[in-house]
Design an enzyme around this catalytic site. Structure first.
Site, PDB file in Angstrom:
ATOM      1  N   CYS A  45     -42.769 -14.481  -3.458  1.00 47.06           N
ATOM      2  CA  CYS A  45     -43.160 -15.815  -3.033  1.00 47.06           C
ATOM      3  C   CYS A  45     -43.609 -16.577  -4.274  1.00 47.06           C
ATOM      4  O   CYS A  45     -44.355 -16.036  -5.089  1.00 47.06           O
ATOM      5  CB  CYS A  45     -44.308 -15.709  -2.035  1.00 47.06           C
ATOM      6  SG  CYS A  45     -44.905 -17.303  -1.469  1.00 47.06           S
ATOM      7  N   HIS A  51     -39.991 -15.798   6.486  1.00 49.95           N
ATOM      8  CA  HIS A  51     -41.016 -15.954   5.439  1.00 49.95           C
ATOM      9  C   HIS A  51     -41.471 -17.421   5.381  1.00 49.95           C
ATOM     10  O   HIS A  51     -42.675 -17.703   5.320  1.00 49.95           O
ATOM     11  CB  HIS A  51     -40.415 -15.495   4.103  1.00 49.95           C
ATOM     12  CG  HIS A  51     -41.290 -15.665   2.906  1.00 49.95           C
ATOM     13  ND1 HIS A  51     -41.750 -14.595   2.159  1.00 49.95           N
ATOM     14  CD2 HIS A  51     -41.793 -16.775   2.314  1.00 49.95           C
ATOM     15  CE1 HIS A  51     -42.502 -15.063   1.161  1.00 49.95           C
ATOM     16  NE2 HIS A  51     -42.541 -16.377   1.218  1.00 49.95           N
ATOM     17  N   GLU A  52     -40.506 -18.340   5.425  1.00 49.11           N
ATOM     18  CA  GLU A  52     -40.853 -19.770   5.315  1.00 49.11           C
ATOM     19  C   GLU A  52     -41.518 -20.285   6.591  1.00 49.11           C
ATOM     20  O   GLU A  52     -42.453 -21.090   6.524  1.00 49.11           O
ATOM     21  CB  GLU A  52     -39.609 -20.603   4.984  1.00 49.11           C
ATOM     22  CG  GLU A  52     -38.917 -20.249   3.663  1.00 49.11           C
ATOM     23  CD  GLU A  52     -39.839 -20.190   2.460  1.00 49.11           C
ATOM     24  OE1 GLU A  52     -40.862 -20.903   2.432  1.00 49.11           O
ATOM     25  OE2 GLU A  52     -39.558 -19.400   1.535  1.00 49.11           O
ATOM     26  N   HIS A  88     -45.031 -19.606   6.415  1.00 43.40           N
ATOM     27  CA  HIS A  88     -45.770 -20.582   5.604  1.00 43.40           C
ATOM     28  C   HIS A  88     -46.206 -21.783   6.454  1.00 43.40           C
ATOM     29  O   HIS A  88     -47.303 -22.309   6.285  1.00 43.40           O
ATOM     30  CB  HIS A  88     -44.905 -21.110   4.448  1.00 43.40           C
ATOM     31  CG  HIS A  88     -44.914 -20.255   3.222  1.00 43.40           C
ATOM     32  ND1 HIS A  88     -46.068 -19.962   2.518  1.00 43.40           N
ATOM     33  CD2 HIS A  88     -43.913 -19.654   2.538  1.00 43.40           C
ATOM     34  CE1 HIS A  88     -45.761 -19.212   1.465  1.00 43.40           C
ATOM     35  NE2 HIS A  88     -44.453 -19.007   1.452  1.00 43.40           N
TER      36      HIS A  88
HETATM   37 NI    NI Z   1     -43.360 -17.906   0.045  1.00 47.32          NI
END
Ligand code: NI
Length: 183
Positions: free
Chosen positions: A111, A154-155, A158
């Site tokens: 990341c 993963h995004e 976020h």
């Molecule tokens: Ni990330």
């Protein structure tokens, strides 16, 4: 290419743990510029001559909050072959279905906001279908698999204030690895 003037927040920044807000349409000029900047930055980070020149760590995804914008937007830049890229611009995403199968990145996720080596596995669905909006606000569905499915999850994390390291128990970073497929 000109390096965009963006600053990527580090994991210590509390903003990365906040839930981002839904995007309203039409997008502002500022939103559009931020999206373009994120894409350009990721491309340049994957092109050796720029990565070297500007000392960039290669990344394939960025969520808006990583540049300090708390909106539900992320971009992914996939290198198809040498310096040819496929861009994904994903706004207000929702995972509407997913595989039962779960996978993880054997060498560990990375990341751009986490500037240290982290060991451990993060189980992700092998395939997901996402409903989202494009830059004009039109809804669309996209089905992604394997590494791109991992990048999407993963995004999306976020956008919900979650970093991949939050999924890893430092006392047992490879917990239940046998239950998932390594990619
Ligand atoms: Ni990330």
């Amino acid at each position: 290419m000109k390096l965009p003037n963006i600053t990527i927040l580090d994991e210590a920044d509390k903003r990365l743990h906040k839930v981002s807000i839904p995007v309203e349409f039409p997008l502002s000029k500022y939103d559009k510029q931020n999206i373009q900047d994120m894409i350009t930055y990721l491309k340049m980070s994957q092109i050796a001559k720029y990565a070297e020149k500007y000392n960039l760590r290669a990344g394939m995804g960025l969520a808006a909050i990583q540049i300090g914008i708390p909106k539900r937007i992320f971009v992914i830049v996939e290198e198809l072959e040498d310096e040819t890229f496929k861009d994904y611009i994903i706004i207000n995403p929702k995972i509407i279905s997913h595989s039962e199968e779960q996978i993880y990145v054997g060498e560990g996720e990375g990341c751009l906001s986490v500037n240290r080596e982290i060991e451990g596995i993060v189980p992700r669905f092998a395939r997901i279908t996402v409903e989202a909006q494009d830059t004009d606000g039109n809804k669309f569905r996209i089905r992604v698999r394997e590494d791109i499915a991992i990048a999407f999850q993963h995004e999306i994390d976020h956008l919900n204030g979650i970093l991949f390291i939050d999924h890893i128990d430092p006392r047992n970073p490879f917990k239940d690895a046998e239950k998932y497929r390594e990619i």
